[in-house]
Design an enzyme around this catalytic site. Sequence first.
Site, mmCIF file in Angstrom:
data_model
loop_
_atom_site.group_PDB
_atom_site.id
_atom_site.type_symbol
_atom_site.label_atom_id
_atom_site.label_comp_id
_atom_site.label_asym_id
_atom_site.label_seq_id
_atom_site.Cartn_x
_atom_site.Cartn_y
_atom_site.Cartn_z
ATOM 1 N N GLU A 89 0.884 -1.172 0.000
ATOM 2 C CA GLU A 89 0.000 0.000 0.000
ATOM 3 C C GLU A 89 0.907 1.203 0.000
ATOM 4 O O GLU A 89 1.590 1.473 0.982
ATOM 5 C CB GLU A 89 -0.888 -0.004 1.255
ATOM 6 C CG GLU A 89 -1.868 -1.149 1.320
ATOM 7 C CD GLU A 89 -2.826 -1.189 0.139
ATOM 8 O OE1 GLU A 89 -2.975 -0.176 -0.555
ATOM 9 O OE2 GLU A 89 -3.405 -2.258 -0.096
ATOM 10 N N CYS A 119 -2.775 8.668 3.249
ATOM 11 C CA CYS A 119 -2.474 8.143 1.916
ATOM 12 C C CYS A 119 -3.609 8.430 0.949
ATOM 13 O O CYS A 119 -3.395 8.496 -0.256
ATOM 14 C CB CYS A 119 -2.247 6.641 1.999
ATOM 15 S SG CYS A 119 -3.585 5.772 2.810
HETATM 16 P P1 NAP Z 1 8.312 4.819 4.675
HETATM 17 O O1 NAP Z 1 9.385 5.768 4.981
HETATM 18 O O2 NAP Z 1 8.309 4.149 3.364
HETATM 19 O O3 NAP Z 1 8.319 3.743 5.852
HETATM 20 C C1 NAP Z 1 7.310 2.748 5.918
HETATM 21 C C2 NAP Z 1 7.771 1.633 6.843
HETATM 22 O O4 NAP Z 1 8.824 0.917 6.196
HETATM 23 C C3 NAP Z 1 8.333 2.116 8.160
HETATM 24 O O5 NAP Z 1 7.889 1.267 9.193
HETATM 25 C C4 NAP Z 1 9.826 1.969 7.947
HETATM 26 O O6 NAP Z 1 10.506 1.792 9.153
HETATM 27 C C5 NAP Z 1 9.858 0.691 7.129
HETATM 28 N N1 NAP Z 1 11.113 0.418 6.453
HETATM 29 C C6 NAP Z 1 11.902 1.257 5.765
HETATM 30 N N2 NAP Z 1 12.977 0.601 5.299
HETATM 31 C C7 NAP Z 1 12.859 -0.676 5.689
HETATM 32 C C8 NAP Z 1 13.636 -1.850 5.516
HETATM 33 N N3 NAP Z 1 14.745 -1.841 4.832
HETATM 34 N N4 NAP Z 1 13.201 -3.001 6.066
HETATM 35 C C9 NAP Z 1 12.058 -3.039 6.747
HETATM 36 N N5 NAP Z 1 11.285 -1.968 6.960
HETATM 37 C C10 NAP Z 1 11.667 -0.794 6.426
HETATM 38 O O7 NAP Z 1 6.887 5.524 4.801
HETATM 39 P P2 NAP Z 1 6.359 6.491 5.969
HETATM 40 O O8 NAP Z 1 7.071 7.792 5.833
HETATM 41 O O9 NAP Z 1 6.309 5.792 7.266
HETATM 42 O O10 NAP Z 1 4.850 6.674 5.527
HETATM 43 C C11 NAP Z 1 4.409 7.695 4.682
HETATM 44 C C12 NAP Z 1 4.073 7.139 3.321
HETATM 45 O O11 NAP Z 1 3.206 6.032 3.443
HETATM 46 C C13 NAP Z 1 3.344 8.140 2.457
HETATM 47 O O12 NAP Z 1 3.948 8.169 1.200
HETATM 48 C C14 NAP Z 1 1.924 7.596 2.358
HETATM 49 O O13 NAP Z 1 1.256 7.911 1.174
HETATM 50 C C15 NAP Z 1 2.137 6.139 2.510
HETATM 51 N N6 NAP Z 1 0.969 5.479 3.082
HETATM 52 C C16 NAP Z 1 0.231 4.658 2.283
HETATM 53 C C17 NAP Z 1 -0.915 4.054 2.785
HETATM 54 C C18 NAP Z 1 -1.761 3.157 1.940
HETATM 55 O O14 NAP Z 1 -2.604 2.471 2.491
HETATM 56 N N7 NAP Z 1 -1.578 3.107 0.651
HETATM 57 C C19 NAP Z 1 -1.275 4.256 4.112
HETATM 58 C C20 NAP Z 1 -0.492 5.090 4.893
HETATM 59 C C21 NAP Z 1 0.636 5.692 4.369
HETATM 60 P P3 NAP Z 1 11.917 2.457 9.459
HETATM 61 O O15 NAP Z 1 11.742 3.917 9.281
HETATM 62 O O16 NAP Z 1 12.195 1.998 10.852
HETATM 63 O O17 NAP Z 1 12.901 1.899 8.493
#
Ligand code: NAP
Length: 677
Positions: free
Chosen positions: A259, A298
């Site tokens: 997602e 999102c």
């Molecule tokens: P993100 O920076 O991509 O991080 C998402 C998750 O991935 C975090 O828990 C992060 O944890 C983890 N992660 C990153 N690198 C990883 C790795 N190598 N191994 C395992 N886990 C890893 O996103 P965010 O800033 O938290 O969220 C914002 C984004 O999410 C926005 O772009 C939004 O549109 C999107 N979003 C989408 C939806 C949907 O349903 N489509 C819902 C909510 C949000 P760490 O930081 O600890 O690495």
Amino acid sequence: MTNAIELQNYVAGRWTRGDDGGQPAVSAVTGRPVSTAGAAGVDYAAMLMHARGVGGPALRALSFPERAKRVKGLGLELLRRKEELYALSAHTGATRRDGWIDIEGGAGTLLSLASKAKRELPDGTTILEGSLERLSKSGAFVGQHVYTSKHGVALHINAFNFPVWGMMEKLATALLAGMPVITKPAPQSAYVAEAAFRILVESELLPEGAIQLLVGLPGDLMADLTSQDLVSFTGSAATAAALKSHPNVVAKSIRFVAEQDSINASVLGPDATPDQPEYELFIDEVVREMTTKAGQKCTAIRRILVPEALLDTVESSLSAKLAAVTVGDPAAEGVRMGSLVSAAQRERTIASVQELMAETRFAYGDLALVDPAGAGARPDAFLAPILLRCDAPGEADGVHRTEAFGPVATLMPYASPADAVTLCNRADGALVVSLFTHDPALAREFTLGVAPFHGRVLVSDRHCARESTGHGSPLPVLTHGGPGRAGGGEELGGIRGVLHYMQRTAIQGSPQMLTQITGRWQAGAVAEDHPVHPFRLRYDELEIGHTFRSKERTISLEDIEHFAAFTGDKFYAHTDEEAAAANPFFPGRVAHGYLILSFAAGLFVDPEPGPVLANYGLERLRFLAPVSPGDAIQVRLTVEGKKPRKSEYGEVTWDVEVTRQDGDVVATYALLTMNAT
Ligand code: NAP
């Protein structure tokens, strides 16, 4: 809050801190420390083994109704202790209403899916898809699609913006499917997620090993996964791309649900001029979407599409409403919008706005530092709403691609409905698009044009707006996700969401074998006459395959005429010999289908009070051959399946077949009854 909370991982039934000090998280409102979290040194391999070896078998030993009961219990427990979560959620910059979406929305998702599972899933551990496929002439060789729980672990990786809802919407479906979970929240709001997770553990409703928590990254999470495992990721497209292209994920075809971010649009129909109710509904919705969770959703509206002639009018309406939004400490009086989750997130959003500036100009707001309302609030993570305007979206690119994950949206004109469709679809796959119109022809043209590029389409008008859940709300019973850029994943959607955690297998064999394997009686299997009428047996005494065969009853012309006069159903096929004979389906006058059903009930019903409490309805009813005056019918009634409902009664599905004296099948259906336990 004086001391920062040291968040803990939940590993193989024990709470453990990471070896290092962990990452600090500060309050987005006051800048004071809230928590530290780390998972360095956590034995991730042991977590995987615990989930696969202990949690999985324990969950799979529970039937769907038992799992549903526990998931419901989790939802109720979260609601009972919700104020603990609201207190923490305020540190993320969330208002009470933002917190409500996350916390009560998360609990509500558990409750909603538990209730759906209780009503729609069988009393067992497998789910049958579709009906039996006959694979040979006589029906001795058949096939059936069957879902079974995967034997691995579901790894859930969540975004920061919905620490409770994001965790619960994934947990609900996985647990209902019988799959153990390792969940990893995002660091910015992990203190809310850890508290919610703790409530689940302390409820003691789940078997050991069913859920485990990582509040940081102990290493490479993808490397040790197997083909029975599943990853469900929510976050940015960039992180998703890195994780799903991990060599181990690719090599083992590990199911990966993503997602991602999404450049969603909302469109004002040409008919929705300022004198129409849809205009105000649109303006309100856009402002709500820009300011709820400070735009960190999102599903938030990123592109606002309006007819060219209304561009300036909409710009002033939106600007006036946005000017009335007070930004500040969610706890302060009159605050409508809180902060972003962190100062770093503010920087990221500003960088995205700067990118967008190449194709847009400020229509309302700017990047200036905000003086937030509320005595203790520091400006670091605050950003006031920003409305950008792009006058030539057809020639632009960035406005259809760049996500400014904050209170930011771009207003743009469209020339015609077809142009609006093209512009919406330029996002190359999005979670949701909304259209505000009262014109059904436009609604059809637009919806069919955008549907292949979107996971959800909301058409809002004066009739549904009052009760509408709005542009930005994913619902437990509807699929959440979107194609292409949005990740190509699907979550939620009622029982569909549960099936993502199961394997569909085509099972072939004889009807008798399939009955034994699936626990559901399949036509063609042994139907054993029981010495006692099955209506005299309690729910618990009834066994799959128990059968009752009725006596014959001859249907006379008088019966048909009586039925026609009594019910008023004088359709010519039952009353006019000549007209009936001219009909290609009938040899002459025939019995009413409902007469056959009524006589069938008269043949199989055991009249005295007993365990059968109520007739609940019919399914799959088909009338297959005509019954003429003088024909005799007979009924076979077989227990096809059972589903517990309450402690006092359960639902029984009966396979019913009505035959004629020559052996031809006249009618088939499934009868549902409620039977005392
Ligand atoms: P993100 O920076 O991509 O991080 C998402 C998750 O991935 C975090 O828990 C992060 O944890 C983890 N992660 C990153 N690198 C990883 C790795 N190598 N191994 C395992 N886990 C890893 O996103 P965010 O800033 O938290 O969220 C914002 C984004 O999410 C926005 O772009 C939004 O549109 C999107 N979003 C989408 C939806 C949907 O349903 N489509 C819902 C909510 C949000 P760490 O930081 O600890 O690495």
